[in-house]
Design an enzyme around this catalytic site. Structure first.
Site, PDB file in Angstrom:
ATOM      1  N   LYS A  99       0.843  -1.203   0.000  1.00  0.00           N
ATOM      2  CA  LYS A  99       0.000   0.000   0.000  1.00  0.00           C
ATOM      3  C   LYS A  99       0.873   1.246   0.000  1.00  0.00           C
ATOM      4  O   LYS A  99       0.638   2.177  -0.773  1.00  0.00           O
ATOM      5  CB  LYS A  99      -0.926   0.008   1.233  1.00  0.00           C
ATOM      6  CG  LYS A  99      -2.090  -0.969   1.110  1.00  0.00           C
ATOM      7  CD  LYS A  99      -2.812  -1.165   2.439  1.00  0.00           C
ATOM      8  CE  LYS A  99      -3.851  -2.275   2.304  1.00  0.00           C
ATOM      9  NZ  LYS A  99      -4.467  -2.669   3.579  1.00  0.00           N
ATOM     10  N   GLN A 152      -4.612  -1.066   9.650  1.00  0.00           N
ATOM     11  CA  GLN A 152      -4.640  -2.440   9.141  1.00  0.00           C
ATOM     12  C   GLN A 152      -5.303  -3.372  10.161  1.00  0.00           C
ATOM     13  O   GLN A 152      -4.959  -3.376  11.333  1.00  0.00           O
ATOM     14  CB  GLN A 152      -3.209  -2.904   8.827  1.00  0.00           C
ATOM     15  CG  GLN A 152      -3.118  -4.272   8.166  1.00  0.00           C
ATOM     16  CD  GLN A 152      -3.719  -4.329   6.765  1.00  0.00           C
ATOM     17  OE1 GLN A 152      -3.767  -3.338   6.049  1.00  0.00           O
ATOM     18  NE2 GLN A 152      -4.205  -5.500   6.387  1.00  0.00           N
ATOM     19  N   ASP A 195     -11.176   3.371   4.162  1.00  0.00           N
ATOM     20  CA  ASP A 195     -11.647   1.978   4.182  1.00  0.00           C
ATOM     21  C   ASP A 195     -13.176   1.914   4.067  1.00  0.00           C
ATOM     22  O   ASP A 195     -13.725   0.858   3.779  1.00  0.00           O
ATOM     23  CB  ASP A 195     -11.251   1.313   5.512  1.00  0.00           C
ATOM     24  CG  ASP A 195      -9.993   0.469   5.391  1.00  0.00           C
ATOM     25  OD1 ASP A 195      -9.782  -0.138   4.321  1.00  0.00           O
ATOM     26  OD2 ASP A 195      -9.232   0.414   6.372  1.00  0.00           O
TER      27      ASP A 195
HETATM   28  N1  GUN Z   1      -7.451  -6.329   6.565  1.00  0.00           N
HETATM   29  C1  GUN Z   1      -7.915  -7.118   5.567  1.00  0.00           C
HETATM   30  N2  GUN Z   1      -8.568  -6.375   4.645  1.00  0.00           N
HETATM   31  C2  GUN Z   1      -8.506  -5.097   5.066  1.00  0.00           C
HETATM   32  C3  GUN Z   1      -8.986  -3.876   4.528  1.00  0.00           C
HETATM   33  O1  GUN Z   1      -9.628  -3.803   3.483  1.00  0.00           O
HETATM   34  N3  GUN Z   1      -8.705  -2.762   5.269  1.00  0.00           N
HETATM   35  C4  GUN Z   1      -8.024  -2.813   6.442  1.00  0.00           C
HETATM   36  N4  GUN Z   1      -7.826  -1.671   7.082  1.00  0.00           N
HETATM   37  N5  GUN Z   1      -7.559  -3.929   6.965  1.00  0.00           N
HETATM   38  C5  GUN Z   1      -7.808  -5.064   6.278  1.00  0.00           C
END
Ligand code: GUN
Length: 296
Positions: free
Chosen positions: A55, A99, A122
């Site tokens: 990311k 995350q 998100d």
């Molecule tokens: N962990 C697994 N998928 C995601 C996501 O789309 N966003 C976040 N913040 N954590 C995750």
């Protein structure tokens, strides 16, 4: 034969990222605005570390500002909330991503509630969940957004199609169903406790697999000519001794015989999720500056 049926998420994501980078560049040249994304990783889960690294790398490649907070696994909830508060107040940060999953001492809900909804790239904050469910915009979760882009690339207008979403998580299943509804599909949400799951799946023109169970959806659960989107990323031991590999929630080798089109794992939905995170960060930066976000 198989190659023709593959939905190449990597290629679609690369093209989406290119358009986002061009719009980011335009935003900087026209208004002097550089979108900023802050990611927070708590602990040392290897899979999460890989996601966060990817990311952060793609944020920079899109021409955006990338801030990464790496916090130790024993971070208290109060300390994490204080970090979020600091980022909420920082004008150079347009998007905040914490995350998941988080260590047990931290409440996921408290963390989601603490993020400024305008910076919630998100789309997990209750305000954004509500806006999506009311069909009033807001920030849309990245994985379902990426799945819908792939479906529109493959099928065009989705109106009238029967979509079955297997999985009811807040991150994928529920927002996916909302997006398909918004695209005029007839939507069924099924899950691991549904009665006669194979029969429900067999009815689908569009099948979204988001259960988190390796190869659970079998080939004969898939209607001839259906489009299959496999959201699962499961690490399993591979045929080669001592090694592991990634597989989806769909038994790919069987499913590809029935489906018209199917996403591979890896290289299907995964790359689209990160591209959509860049998209949401750009949208957040535009909205926070009173600029209409570009149509990408
Ligand atoms: N962990 C697994 N998928 C995601 C996501 O789309 N966003 C976040 N913040 N954590 C995750």
């Amino acid at each position: 034969m198989i190659a023709e049926k593959l939905i190449d998420g990597k290629r679609f994501a690369a093209s989406l990222r290119k358009r986002i980078a061009a719009e980011t560049n335009r935003l900087r040249e026209t208004y002097g605005i550089v979108p900023g994304l802050a990611t927070i990783l708590v602990g040392e889960d290897p899979a999460s570390q890989v996601y966060i690294r990817n990311k952060n790398k793609q944020t920079v490649e899109a021409g955006m500002l990338s801030l990464g907070e790496d916090l130790p696994g024993n971070t208290s909830e109060a300390d994490l909330l204080a970090t979020i508060k600091k980022l909420n107040a920082d004008p150079s940060v347009n998007g905040i991503l914490v995350q998941l999953p988080l260590p047990n001492q931290i409440s996921q809900n408290s963390v989601i509630d603490a993020i400024d909804p305008a910076k919630d790239v998100d789309g997990f904050h209750l305000r954004n969940v509500g806006l999506l469910s009311a069909g009033r915009g807001g920030m849309v979760p990245c994985t379902p957004l990426g799945c819908r882009i792939l479906l529109k690339e493959c099928l065009g207008d989705l109106t009238g199609l029967k979509a079955v979403v297997v999985g009811r998580s807040n991150i994928v299943g529920k927002p996916m169903a909302q997006l398909l509804l918004e695209s005029n599909c007839t939507v069924t949400i099924a899950h691991s406790r549904s009665n006669n799951l194979p029969a429900i799946c067999r009815d689908a023109d569009i099948l979204i697999a988001a259960i988190g169970q390796p190869r659970m959806i079998k080939g004969d659960w898939i209607k001839k000519g259906a489009t299959v989107i496999d959201v699962g990323i499961n690490r399993v031991s591979s045929k080669e001794k001592g090694k592991t590999c990634l597989v989806g929630d769909v038994a790919f080798e069987e499913a590809v015989e029935h489906a018209k089109a199917i996403t591979p794992v890896p290289g299907g939905v995964g790359p689209m999720t990160i591209a959509c995170l860049m998209h949401n960060t750009l949208v957040a930066a535009c909205r926070q500056n009173g600029i209409d976000p570009p149509d990408i």
